[in-house]
Design an enzyme around this catalytic site. Structure first.
Site, short mmCIF file in Angstrom:
data_model
loop_
_atom_site.label_atom_id
_atom_site.label_comp_id
_atom_site.label_asym_id
_atom_site.label_seq_id
_atom_site.Cartn_x
_atom_site.Cartn_y
_atom_site.Cartn_z
N CYS A 1 0.85 -1.35 -0.04
CA CYS A 1 0.01 -0.05 -0.12
C CYS A 1 0.71 1.15 -0.20
O CYS A 1 0.33 2.32 -0.62
CB CYS A 1 -0.79 -0.03 1.30
SG CYS A 1 -0.14 -0.12 2.75
N HIS B 1 19.03 0.94 -0.62
CA HIS B 1 17.48 1.11 -0.27
C HIS B 1 17.09 -0.15 -0.05
O HIS B 1 16.00 -0.30 0.88
CB HIS B 1 17.15 1.45 -1.72
CG HIS B 1 15.58 1.80 -1.59
ND1 HIS B 1 15.19 2.71 -1.31
CD2 HIS B 1 14.93 0.74 -2.54
CE1 HIS B 1 13.74 2.61 -1.51
NE2 HIS B 1 13.42 1.35 -2.20
N GLY C 1 -15.62 4.67 17.88
CA GLY C 1 -14.76 5.44 17.08
C GLY C 1 -13.59 4.48 16.28
O GLY C 1 -13.26 3.40 17.20
N MET D 1 -10.34 4.74 16.46
CA MET D 1 -9.05 4.50 17.19
C MET D 1 -9.44 3.69 18.53
O MET D 1 -8.73 2.62 19.00
CB MET D 1 -8.58 5.62 17.83
CG MET D 1 -7.68 6.58 16.67
SD MET D 1 -6.91 7.83 17.42
CE MET D 1 -8.02 9.08 17.82
#
Length: 446
Positions: free
Chosen positions: A50, A100, A192, A194
């Protein structure tokens, strides 16, 4: 042979571009076949998550390799123009490319430094590439080493320690208060995002029962199914406060949903057993005066954010240590790559000397006529001894210089002196085992 990386990530490209260039698990095998078929790409691996889409390849010519991978991206996403995504790409080669890969594996290039997911994703991408025979000696070595570097970083630094999300910080605090969470009970007031994440972390850490209440009882039922919990109607939850060791509150109310009275009654019924309250609501839904009650521990979102910020700062400091490990391992990797330039020369020199020995011994034996086995063995031994003594010094020097800056120059000199270039096409007659012998002994296999 050179190593290159072409890709984009969360820092260089917005999600709209990343998702257009992403390669799904279902597409990966076919994409690897197409990548490997590109002229100039000897080995290849695709990592698509992603937060990043990138190709690592072993190539004979760096500019050609860069161009072929850009064409690969363009061909794979026919509806995307070159101008739309080219400006977001990063192009790394040689040292930069290997560094990298090591940094990605060690989560130094992640959105959240120290997160563990990317190493698993890299391992999976490597595994798929090997199964498709898209990688070979070079990339196999690089990615096995990258996995080893990541493990060393996690062992020798604290880069993965301490919570760096609000929801996980809440869980870490709960652990400090209770020691361990096995067998504890939690109550979620509101729904919520979170708060849900915090409950999920709590369940993963051993909380045995979760009670859930929201303004919409149907939502409470749906959430309860996800956590194997117990749904409660909103007006009922005060009766269950005493059962909760951990309470997480996240509603849209503009007033205190949980008051000092609620908690004082609950703590009495709990016989002063500690209760941990997390208020992730804005505005706050738990009266801050409950902190005055003994054995009540209340934290709001600002408290948790301070913990997260401090932990992130700690991870940044650990990242500096991790970067030193990456640099140290990069040096060893480069030495191995340099040795590859010498190994074919050593093999060709030995082969040529052995061919000459065989031919000359055969001629000599033909002239001598009948010899006893012992006599033939003496002649063979003499020829072999002369060849070994003649080659000893150049081979010692080549091996000594293999991992130095001068290794390629010494190899070139030997090739010219002994006219070996005709024996060194890009070593197609070198077996896979000969190539693997160039790898460090004991290198961890993926």
């Amino acid at each position: 042979m050179d190593i290159i990386v072409v890709g984009l990530n969360h820092r260089t490209a917005p999600i709209e571009i990343r998702e257009k260039l992403s390669i799904s698990d279902a597409q990966l095998r076919e994409a690897l076949i197409r990548l490997k078929s590109c002229h100039g790409i000897d080995e290849g691996l695709i990592l698509s998550t992603c937060n990043r889409v990138e190709v690592c390849a072993a190539v004979q010519h760096i500019p050609t390799g860069f161009q072929r991978i850009k064409e690969f991206f363009e061909d794979h996403h026919t509806g995307l123009s070159h101008e739309e995504w080219n400006a977001y790409l990063y192009l790394y080669s040689e040292d930069e490319a290997i560094r990298h890969v090591f940094r990605v594996a060690s989560s130094l290039d992640s959105m959240v430094i120290g997160e563990p997911q990317v190493l698993g994703q890299l391992k999976e991408a490597f595994d798929v590439a090997m199964r498709q025979k898209a990688t070979g000696v070079i990339l196999n070595k690089v990615f096995r080493k990258a996995i080893s570097v990541a493990k060393r970083v996690r062992t020798e630094t604290k880069i993965a320690e301490n919570a760096v999300s609000i929801s996980f910080a809440a869980v870490e605090l709960a652990k400090k208060i209770f020691g361990r969470l096995d067998g504890k009970e939690a109550l979620l007031v509101g729904a919520g995002e979170m708060a849900e994440l915090a409950v999920r972390h709590l369940v993963d850490n051993g909380v045995k029962k979760v009670m859930i209440t929201t303004r919409n009882f149907d939502n409470a039922i749906d959430l309860a199914k996800r956590f194997n919990g117990i749904p409660l109607r909103l007006e009922e939850f005060p009766r269950y406060l005493a059962e909760a060791d951990i309470l997480i509150c996240s509603t849209g109310a503009s007033h205190y949903v949980i008051t000092e009275y609620h908690i004082s009654q609950a703590i009495q019924r709990r016989k002063n057993r500690p209760i941990f309250l997390i208020d992730i609501s804005v505005p706050r839904n738990i009266d801050p005066r409950v902190n005055r009650i003994d054995n009540v521990f209340l934290y709001n979102i600002d408290d948790l954010q301070l913990i997260v910020d401090a932990n992130l700062e700690g991870r940044q400091k650990e990242a500096l240590k991790a970067e030193e490990i990456v640099s140290e391992e990069l040096t060893g990797m480069n030495q191995w790559l340099k040795s590859l330039e010498v190994v074919p020369t050593i093999t060709a020199l030995r082969t040529k000397a052995e061919d000459i020995r065989r031919m000359e011994v055969a001629k000599f034996l033909a002239k001598l006529g009948e010899l006893t086995p012992e006599q033939r063995e003496t002649v063979e031994g003499l020829a072999a001894s002369i060849i070994n003594k003649l080659l000893h010094s150049p081979l010692v020097v080549l091996k000594d210089e293999a991992r130095s800056e001068n290794g390629a120059r010494y190899a070139e000199a030997v090739r010219r002196l002994f006219n070996l270039d005709k024996d060194l096409p890009h070593s197609p007659h070198r077996t896979a085992s000969e190539k693997e012998d160039a790898a460090d002994p004991g290198e961890e296999k993926a």
